[in-house]
Scaffold this motif. Structure first.
Motif, PDB file in Angstrom:
ATOM      1  N   CYS A 160      36.545  36.047  36.117  1.00  0.00           N
ATOM      2  CA  CYS A 160      37.905  36.533  35.885  1.00  0.00           C
ATOM      3  C   CYS A 160      38.596  35.624  34.867  1.00  0.00           C
ATOM      4  O   CYS A 160      38.445  34.399  34.922  1.00  0.00           O
ATOM      5  CB  CYS A 160      38.690  36.538  37.198  1.00  0.00           C
ATOM      6  SG  CYS A 160      40.359  37.177  36.963  1.00  0.00           S
ATOM      7  N   LYS A 181      42.018  36.106  34.305  1.00  0.00           N
ATOM      8  CA  LYS A 181      43.443  36.372  34.463  1.00  0.00           C
ATOM      9  C   LYS A 181      44.245  35.115  34.855  1.00  0.00           C
ATOM     10  O   LYS A 181      45.415  35.008  34.525  1.00  0.00           O
ATOM     11  CB  LYS A 181      43.668  37.478  35.515  1.00  0.00           C
ATOM     12  CG  LYS A 181      43.470  38.877  34.952  1.00  0.00           C
ATOM     13  CD  LYS A 181      44.640  39.294  34.084  1.00  0.00           C
ATOM     14  CE  LYS A 181      44.542  40.680  33.532  1.00  0.00           C
ATOM     15  NZ  LYS A 181      43.579  40.829  32.417  1.00  0.00           N
ATOM     16  N   CYS A 191      45.756  34.079  37.640  1.00  0.00           N
ATOM     17  CA  CYS A 191      46.968  34.195  38.449  1.00  0.00           C
ATOM     18  C   CYS A 191      47.217  32.795  39.025  1.00  0.00           C
ATOM     19  O   CYS A 191      46.260  32.091  39.377  1.00  0.00           O
ATOM     20  CB  CYS A 191      46.772  35.219  39.560  1.00  0.00           C
ATOM     21  SG  CYS A 191      46.373  36.840  38.898  1.00  0.00           S
ATOM     22  N   TYR A 229      48.020  31.382  41.677  1.00  0.00           N
ATOM     23  CA  TYR A 229      47.650  30.972  43.043  1.00  0.00           C
ATOM     24  C   TYR A 229      46.141  31.039  43.293  1.00  0.00           C
ATOM     25  O   TYR A 229      45.672  30.689  44.366  1.00  0.00           O
ATOM     26  CB  TYR A 229      48.321  31.922  44.060  1.00  0.00           C
ATOM     27  CG  TYR A 229      48.080  33.388  43.720  1.00  0.00           C
ATOM     28  CD1 TYR A 229      46.901  34.010  44.079  1.00  0.00           C
ATOM     29  CD2 TYR A 229      49.012  34.116  42.987  1.00  0.00           C
ATOM     30  CE1 TYR A 229      46.642  35.313  43.730  1.00  0.00           C
ATOM     31  CE2 TYR A 229      48.773  35.426  42.632  1.00  0.00           C
ATOM     32  CZ  TYR A 229      47.588  36.022  42.999  1.00  0.00           C
ATOM     33  OH  TYR A 229      47.335  37.310  42.635  1.00  0.00           O
ATOM     34  N   CYS A 230      45.356  31.491  42.314  1.00  0.00           N
ATOM     35  CA  CYS A 230      44.008  31.975  42.633  1.00  0.00           C
ATOM     36  C   CYS A 230      42.882  31.072  42.130  1.00  0.00           C
ATOM     37  O   CYS A 230      42.894  30.616  40.984  1.00  0.00           O
ATOM     38  CB  CYS A 230      43.852  33.379  42.050  1.00  0.00           C
ATOM     39  SG  CYS A 230      42.284  34.141  42.477  1.00  0.00           S
ATOM     40  N   VAL A 243      39.675  32.051  41.901  1.00  0.00           N
ATOM     41  CA  VAL A 243      38.522  32.816  41.391  1.00  0.00           C
ATOM     42  C   VAL A 243      38.124  32.460  39.945  1.00  0.00           C
ATOM     43  O   VAL A 243      36.941  32.266  39.662  1.00  0.00           O
ATOM     44  CB  VAL A 243      38.763  34.334  41.557  1.00  0.00           C
ATOM     45  CG1 VAL A 243      37.719  35.155  40.821  1.00  0.00           C
ATOM     46  CG2 VAL A 243      38.755  34.686  43.037  1.00  0.00           C
ATOM     47  N   GLN A 276      36.002  41.506  39.920  1.00  0.00           N
ATOM     48  CA  GLN A 276      37.320  40.966  40.295  1.00  0.00           C
ATOM     49  C   GLN A 276      38.415  41.746  39.583  1.00  0.00           C
ATOM     50  O   GLN A 276      39.533  41.842  40.054  1.00  0.00           O
ATOM     51  CB  GLN A 276      37.424  39.486  39.934  1.00  0.00           C
ATOM     52  CG  GLN A 276      36.592  38.594  40.812  1.00  0.00           C
ATOM     53  CD  GLN A 276      36.983  38.676  42.274  1.00  0.00           C
ATOM     54  OE1 GLN A 276      38.091  39.081  42.608  1.00  0.00           O
ATOM     55  NE2 GLN A 276      36.082  38.300  43.149  1.00  0.00           N
ATOM     56  N   HIS A 309      43.249  45.727  38.324  1.00  0.00           N
ATOM     57  CA  HIS A 309      44.415  44.880  38.029  1.00  0.00           C
ATOM     58  C   HIS A 309      45.457  45.757  37.334  1.00  0.00           C
ATOM     59  O   HIS A 309      45.146  46.406  36.332  1.00  0.00           O
ATOM     60  CB  HIS A 309      44.005  43.710  37.134  1.00  0.00           C
ATOM     61  CG  HIS A 309      45.078  42.691  36.991  1.00  0.00           C
ATOM     62  ND1 HIS A 309      46.256  42.930  36.307  1.00  0.00           N
ATOM     63  CD2 HIS A 309      45.176  41.420  37.453  1.00  0.00           C
ATOM     64  CE1 HIS A 309      47.026  41.851  36.365  1.00  0.00           C
ATOM     65  NE2 HIS A 309      46.386  40.927  37.059  1.00  0.00           N
TER      66      HIS A 309
HETATM   67 FE1  SF4 Z   1      41.648  37.103  38.865  1.00  0.00          FE
HETATM   68 FE2  SF4 Z   1      42.426  38.663  40.908  1.00  0.00          FE
HETATM   69 FE3  SF4 Z   1      42.410  36.009  41.194  1.00  0.00          FE
HETATM   70 FE4  SF4 Z   1      44.224  37.152  39.634  1.00  0.00          FE
HETATM   71  S1  SF4 Z   1      44.016  37.441  41.881  1.00  0.00           S
HETATM   72  S2  SF4 Z   1      43.018  35.366  39.106  1.00  0.00           S
HETATM   73  S3  SF4 Z   1      43.056  38.850  38.761  1.00  0.00           S
HETATM   74  S4  SF4 Z   1      40.647  37.323  40.840  1.00  0.00           S
END
Ligand code: SF4
Ligand code: SAM
Length: 490
Positions: A199, A201, A203, A205-206, A208, A243, A287
């Motif tokens: 991913c 992106k 975000c 808080y994430c 991933v 994702q 997304h």
């Molecule tokens: Fe990527 Fe989804 Fe995590 Fe956002 S919430 S960083 S889109 S995996």
């Protein structure tokens, strides 16, 4: 190790569908390498945990499991930690769980056969060393780093440590996907296909993007070949995974690729839905930023594409969406919902929500509650914000106390339950096609799933016996907030 079917492994999976499917590929790879899968840790030579670190609770689970390892290690078992906790914690896992021998993140799974062979060789070398140094059985150790830098060193280690240490940690470096022809799917009727890994992106808080690496798509040709192969094997339902499936970019469109074969995500979705034998196609996760109208057009045009979209919103407040770095506003999100609501078939919409993000005011939270009323979701997966290592939101001030997060979660779930109680009632009297998934003997009911991804439990008259994997028509007779009840139409 190849061909040695006396080697056994046990694999436990935590977390999302991506992890479940990764595990199917890991199992296939291990079987190919000559291992045999067993059902319990006691029976296994190799014990693997495919981990999740999306929230703190998920992360703790694997360390709880590993707390039992000492007694098992004495029985000669080998332990490996795979997945997001492995990638996130890296070699620190060896400090916290010294008897672990293998630590590998998902972006290095394509090197798994190599790592397994190194593990086997290093363990037998360590055993020999231990034999030569009688009385030092637990002391000898071999350290190997698979993938990036090859064999690192061999050395003696203190008593508490593992004999062997192998790491596969690719971070955001790899360009490759974990494609394998040896996927061991557990369900013979419906199966996952990964179309995009990682991913980009970020975000706020994430974890991933840090644990699963950068975004990399498979070619549409290879996805379609796998889908056709599944159809030939009798699969009727396929779920495309990533994702963020909407940011799928066919590598055929890259310089050196075959431009004529390039497909957008919506085109790929439609092409999978048009494969003879395929009756249902799902996709997750979308997304909102990348969700185009062409996906709704594809659902309108191709009846096999399921009338269900999971579109995580996270918050109903534009101010918080901005702090979460979600790259859309409440209004832009609602525009996508309006597209779905004007589709030719009614589309079931589900979402994810995080409550208690740092700085979330009562007004922000009320905006999220208002959004639930406005959209009328068929399911909401809601989570208390969990601060995660390496993420930007870790340094945000105004943390919300845990009791307040819990209160908001409770309020949100109660509101959503009311919404679903009312909305599920509207199915009473309608007839739905379900795929038969199994039988609940205790309740004397069969379990089915509708195209809009709802569980529909149903009874059948004595003359009929449904078969798992078949599609049957069921008339809905009553409803609960999370499921429907009905009778088979004969
Ligand atoms: Fe990527 Fe989804 Fe995590 Fe956002 S919430 S960083 S889109 S995996
Ligand atoms: N890629 C998907 C997306 O963007 O919606 C979802 C990926 S994540 C595996 C699934 C869900 O976990 C997210 O939608 C979010 O609601 C939740 N989540 C992620 N990080 C979280 C965190 N730090 N605390 C609480 N929930 C979190």
């Amino acid at each position: 190790m190849s061909g040695d079917s006396s080697k056994t492994f046990y694999l436990e999976t935590f977390g999302c569908q991506m992890n479940v499917h990764d595990s199917e590929k890991v199992v296939g790879t291990l079987l190919q390498e000559g291992y045999r899968q067993v059902e319990t840790v006691e029976e296994a030579d190799l014990v693997l945990y495919n981990t999740c670190s999306i929230r703190d609770k998920a992360e703790q689970k694997v360390f709880n499991r590993l707390s039992d390892y000492k007694k098992y290690k004495k029985q000669g078992k080998t332990f490996g930690v795979l997945g997001c906790v492995a990638q996130q914690e890296g070699e620190k896992i060896f400090e916290r769980a010294p008897y672990v021998s293998l630590v590998a993140g998902s972006a290095s799974y394509r090197k798994l056969p190599e790592m397994l062979r190194q593990l086997e060789e290093a363990e037998s070398a360590a055993r020999e060393t231990a034999g030569e140094n009688a009385g030092l059985r637990d002391d000898a150790s071999v350290v190997v780093t698979a993938g990036k830098s090859g064999v690192k060193s061999g050395s003696r280690k203190p008593e508490a440590e593992s004999l062997v240490r192998i790491t596969g940690l690719d971070d955001r470096e790899t360009e490759d996907c974990f494609e394998t022809e040896f996927t061991a799917r557990t369900n013979p009727h419906r199966g996952y296909i990964t179309i995009i890994e990682g991913c980009d992106k970020f975000c706020s808080y994430c974890v991933v993007p840090y644990t699963r690496g950068k975004e990399r798509s498979r070619t549409s040709d290879s996805v379609l070949a796998e889908a056709r192969q599944m159809a030939d094997l009798g699969y009727t339902e396929i779920q495309l995974l990533g994702q963020n499936v909407n940011s799928y970019k066919d590598p055929a469109g890259k310089p050196g690729g075959d431009f004529r074969k390039t497909k957008t995500f919506a085109e790929l979705l439609a092409a999978v839905g048009e494969i003879p034998g395929i009756r249902r196609v799902r996709f997750t996760t979308s997304h909102p930023r990348d969700f185009g109208h062409d996906i709704i057009d594809a659902i309108d045009a191709v009846p096999t594409l399921c009338d269900h979209v999971h579109l995580p919103v996270q918050s109903g407040s534009t101010r918080l969406l901005d702090a979460m770095q979600r790259l859309y506003t409440r209004d832009q999100y609602l525009e996508r919902i309006a597209w779905m609501k004007s589709a030719k078939r009614p589309i079931s919409i589900t979402t994810d929500v995080i409550v208690g993000f740092p700085g979330e005011t009562e007004a922000d939270f009320n905006e999220t509650l208002g959004l639930l009323d406005e959209v009328s979701y068929d399911a909401v997966f809601s989570f208390k914000y969990s601060p995660r290592p390496n993420t930007p939101s870790l340094s945000l001030e105004d943390a919300i106390p845990d009791e307040e997060k819990a209160r908001r979660l409770d309020v949100l779930m109660t509101r959503q339950r009311e919404i679903q109680t009312a909305s599920y009632k509207r199915y009473i009297g309608t007839t739905c096609e379900v795929m038969v998934e199994g039988r609940n003997e205790a309740r004397g009911q069969w379990i089915g799933r509708t195209s809009h991804n709802k569980t529909l439990n149903f009874t059948v008259p004595a003359i009929a016996t449904p078969r798992v994997g078949n599609y049957v028509s069921v008339i809905v007779t009553s409803s609960f907030p999370n499921s429907l009840v009905g009778e088979l139409v004969v």
